[in-house]
Design an enzyme around this catalytic site. Structure first.
Site, PDB file in Angstrom:
ATOM      1  N   GLY A  62       0.814  -1.203   0.000  1.00 19.82           N
ATOM      2  CA  GLY A  62       0.000   0.000   0.000  1.00 19.82           C
ATOM      3  C   GLY A  62       0.850   1.257   0.000  1.00 19.82           C
ATOM      4  N   CYS A  63       0.194   2.385  -0.204  1.00 19.26           N
ATOM      5  CA  CYS A  63       0.917   3.652  -0.333  1.00 19.26           C
ATOM      6  C   CYS A  63       1.502   4.121   1.001  1.00 19.26           C
ATOM      7  CB  CYS A  63       0.006   4.716  -0.935  1.00 19.26           C
ATOM      8  SG  CYS A  63      -1.624   4.848  -0.176  1.00 19.26           S
ATOM      9  N   PHE A  64       0.696   4.168   2.057  1.00 17.94           N
ATOM     10  CA  PHE A  64       1.224   4.556   3.373  1.00 17.94           C
ATOM     11  C   PHE A  64       2.327   3.599   3.843  1.00 17.94           C
ATOM     12  CE2 PHE A  64      -3.002   6.772   4.157  1.00 17.94           C
ATOM     13  CZ  PHE A  64      -2.467   8.051   4.209  1.00 17.94           C
TER      14      PHE A  64
END
Length: 343
Positions: A146-148
């Site tokens: 994921g991005c985070f």
């Protein structure tokens, strides 16, 4: 040439895959799939892609001629559609969270839906590109981070692996642009709600929290919990993650900077900023870079790490292509050499 398919072709992740893969010398985009737009021309949905004459197609398993298929879809779609393709021998790179969390109970607690089959979870390789090796023959399903987690794990990995932090002290304060919410309509991303506004959301129950904890626990060799608070900011794209962690050994800004610089010396997409400078989201916009700024508060022996990425590139499609390159033993920067768009 590797024949590639893209599922979820009408979303932001797919847009970036199409944009980036156009310049990849070893790839041809054979099919773009969208169940809601079958037979529609791509340019009707994305007018900025007038030069691409392809139409959306329906995904099929039988007679599918792709070597690799990217899934830029919600997790329920990935869980249903990916296993038959993997069974057929097609490489799949999944940008959803469907296969990231290995513990089914934890997945169901955070995602509020039934987890994928345990066999599928076991076979999926969670691949932060900077330290994951992939075997073209043995690896069939890659779970793209994921991005985070990407922004956070790239910053924390060196410190955790070197065992220089108090594992009970990790605080992650992260900001994201609205493209992270996808193209679906919701009240909180309406212009009048979002403009000139800043809000925290999903405090304590964001889907990326267990993903971050799972990977940090693997690095540390013990259970790790974090405090993670995401915020929505009125910009289109970008993530800025400010991470606070107590150091268990005495470090200065200079010595920690030296450690981080050495750790990522051979990783072209991680740029450690000079001492005294800290990155902004605009400085990585449209690129596959992760920029990290470093400061040590020597009074409290607290490291402050500022990590920025473009959530749609390094946080999604760019890293997916980086994983493709690793899978096929291409130069890791192939198709990803774009400089950030500035200003």
């Amino acid at each position: 040439m590797i024949k590639v398919g893209i599922v979820g072709g009408s979303g932001y992740g797919a847009i970036e895959l199409i944009r980036l893969l156009q310049t990849h010398p070893h790839v041809t985009i054979a099919h773009i799939y969208s169940h809601s737009k079958v037979d529609e021309p791509l340019k009707l949905t994305f007018p900025h892609l007038q030069h691409i004459m392809q139409h959306f197609e329906a995904l099929t398993v039988d007679n599918n001629d792709c070597d690799v298929i990217f899934f830029a879809t919600p997790a329920p779609v990935s869980k249903t559609c990916i296993p038959p393709l993997v069974e057929k021998g097609i490489h799949v790179i999944d940008l959803s969270g469907a296969f990231r969390i290995k513990n089914r109970e934890i997945y169901e607690a955070y995602y509020k839906e039934t987890a994928a089959a345990q066999d599928d979870l076991n076979h999926a390789i969670y691949s932060i590109s900077e330290w994951q090796s992939l075997d073209n023959n043995g690896t069939k399903l890659i779970s793209n981070p994921g991005c985070f987690p990407t922004a956070t794990l790239l910053a924390l990995h060196p410190l955790i692996s070197e065992k220089i932090v108090d594992l009970s002290s990790i605080i992650i304060d992260a900001k994201t642009g609205v493209s992270g919410a996808g193209r679906s309509l919701s009240q909180r991303v309406h212009f009048s709600e979002m403009n000139e506004n800043l809000s925290a959301y999903a405090i304590g129950n964001h889907k990326h929290k267990p993903e971050i904890e799972q990977y940090l626990s693997i690095i540390a060799g013990q259970d790790v919990s974090v405090i993670f608070t995401p915020h929505l900011v009125p910009m289109a794209r970008g993530i800025l993650s400010t991470i606070y962690v107590k150091l268990s050994s005495e470090y200065t800004t200079e010595s920690l900077h030296k450690l981080m610089t050495s750790y990522y010396a051979n990783q072209p997409f991680v740029r450690i900023r000079d001492i005294g400078t800290f990155p902004t989201t605009k400085e990585v916009l449209g690129s596959n870079y992760c920029d990290i700024g470093i400061y040590v508060d020597e009074t409290t022996q607290t490291a402050i790490l500022v990590s920025v990425i473009d959530n749609l590139v390094k946080g999604a499609s760019g890293q997916a292509i980086q994983n493709l390159n690793i899978l096929y033993d291409f130069e890791v920067t192939t198709g990803l050499k774009q400089s950030p768009v500035y200003p």
